[in-house]
Design an enzyme around this catalytic site. Structure first.
Site: not given
Length: 180
Positions: A111, A126-128
């Site tokens: 990321r 998503s942020y997960r």
């Protein structure tokens, strides 16, 4: 398209520092919630100039030479922007934007590179995270007897590595998490 599908990703890089190092290869695949592979995305090798490749440490130089990646990088015509567009085109057929966590092994590292070099692709997730490495660390500490049941090859090629990450999570699910 299904919002429950999972996007798996792996990058091969020249090193671990996104301020200095660059992406060499990217691969994605899609699974359902049961970890069945629904589709493999494009496996893309990204051109990097020789000046960038010369900055690699000994481990990266040896590994990416031995597995043939550096030869492909030198002859690639794609840059990070091209690769990002192609991967997004694939993902948009399978998973709505922001619905899948970033899945794979040590994906926080991936990321960081996506944020620097492929920000539009990074923002599709998503942020997960669904990080197989976290589960591996827990298993090694709490159930070290299970280490010997899983043989990984880690070719350090993007598609093979994410395929192994899916298999690894299936193993942990069956023997460590026990939810089958």
């Amino acid at each position: 398209m299904n919002e429950d599908n999972l996007i798996w990703i792996d990058l091969e890089m020249t090193g671990l520092n996104p301020e200095r190092d660059r992406i060499l290869e990217i691969a994605t695949l899609i699974t359902d919630n049961e970890l069945s592979i629904l589709s493999e995305g494009p496996v893309l090798t990204i051109y990097q100039p020789e000046s960038q490749l010369l900055l690699m440490d000994e481990w990266n130089t040896y590994t990416h030479s031995s597995n043939g990646l550096l030869k492909e990088v030198r002859s690639s015509k794609l840059n990070e922007c091209d690769a990002s567009i192609l991967v997004l085109k694939f993902l948009k057929n399978w998973v709505p934007c922001k619905s899948s966590p970033m899945c794979g092994s040590s994906v926080a590292q991936d990321r960081r590179f996506l944020l620097k070099y492929m920000s539009e692709l990074e923002s599709y997730f998503s942020y997960r995270y669904l990080d197989v490495s976290t589960i591996k660390e827990l298993m090694f500490r709490w159930r070290p007897d299970l280490k010997t049941g899983l043989q990984l090859h880690k070719s350090h090629r993007a598609l093979a590595d994410i395929q192994e990450s899916v298999l690894e999570l299936k193993y942990y699910r069956k023997y460590f998490i026990n939810c089958n």
